[in-house]
Design an enzyme around this catalytic site. Sequence first.
Site, PDB file in Angstrom:
ATOM      1  N   SER A 150       0.849  -1.200   0.000  1.00 21.18           N
ATOM      2  CA  SER A 150       0.000   0.000   0.000  1.00 21.18           C
ATOM      3  C   SER A 150       0.875   1.237   0.000  1.00 21.18           C
ATOM      4  CB  SER A 150      -0.886   0.009   1.246  1.00 21.18           C
ATOM      5  OG  SER A 150      -1.593   1.237   1.370  1.00 21.18           O
ATOM      6  N   TYR A 163      -2.275  -0.664  10.758  1.00 21.81           N
ATOM      7  CA  TYR A 163      -2.326  -1.094   9.360  1.00 21.81           C
ATOM      8  C   TYR A 163      -1.041  -0.780   8.609  1.00 21.81           C
ATOM      9  CZ  TYR A 163      -3.993  -1.020   4.452  1.00 21.81           C
ATOM     10  OH  TYR A 163      -4.154  -1.217   3.105  1.00 21.81           O
ATOM     11  N   LYS A 167       1.718  -3.103   6.122  1.00 18.36           N
ATOM     12  CA  LYS A 167       1.964  -2.889   4.698  1.00 18.36           C
ATOM     13  C   LYS A 167       3.434  -2.577   4.425  1.00 18.36           C
ATOM     14  CE  LYS A 167      -2.076  -3.755   3.083  1.00 18.36           C
ATOM     15  NZ  LYS A 167      -2.304  -4.864   2.147  1.00 18.36           N
TER      16      LYS A 167
END
Length: 260
Positions: A150, A163, A167
């Site tokens: 990401s 998160y 990533k």
Amino acid sequence: MVLAAGKVVCITGASRGIGRACAIEFSKQGAAGLILHYFGDTDTTREVHELQEAIESSSQTGTLSIPGDIGEPATSQHIVEEGVKKFGRIDVLVSNAGICPFSEFLTMPHAVWERTRQVNLDGSFYIVQAAASQMKNQVPQGGSIVAISSISALVGGELQCHYTPTKAGILSLMQSCAVALGKYNIRANAILPGTIATDINKEDLADEAKRQYMVNRTALGRLGAPDDIAGPVVFLSSDLAKYITGASLLVDGGLFVNLQ
């Protein structure tokens, strides 16, 4: 040129969003077989069966769907074993399954951190390891691994403190796997999507002001769609990218460079 002619492709999190778009694009590009992993609840089961019907009715691509919690090591082993049992080999892995339950950092339950890491980072490690072992042992040896990281691997987000590290970890995993697996003719690369309109951010983008802000941040003046990611994934999996490994491709409509 048909980019995926004759290839057997395994995709995790294939029932919706980016995974679904990748499955459809691989079938259009001549994939011989698709191993479609999905979580296995009522919604994803219905979605993956609809996807299989759509692919098999419009192409010559065979499909196999396999449910399971990607955060559990046994799931990845099962995916690979069943996929090889049906198709004989795995040429491409797209490690895509992921979650992002937006949460304030200071009040985030540890269970949210734990689950996000299990699905996003642990799950990626398990499926990459299992698929790469198969790619090493098959004849002819080799394959291509594309992991969906990401833009969040490069920048921060107030509600993504759980998160973004996962990533960044996926990006780092692909860099190290490129080094570890090159001797087996296995390539490993990462795709870094920007803001893509999928179920993972559906609630966040339901705020019209937030949605418009994100649109305005892009150089191309629109949010991404899942098929915007599918094309680059197929390219990195194809022989057109046969000398690309350890790379990261930012697919964000110009979000990252648009400082002002």
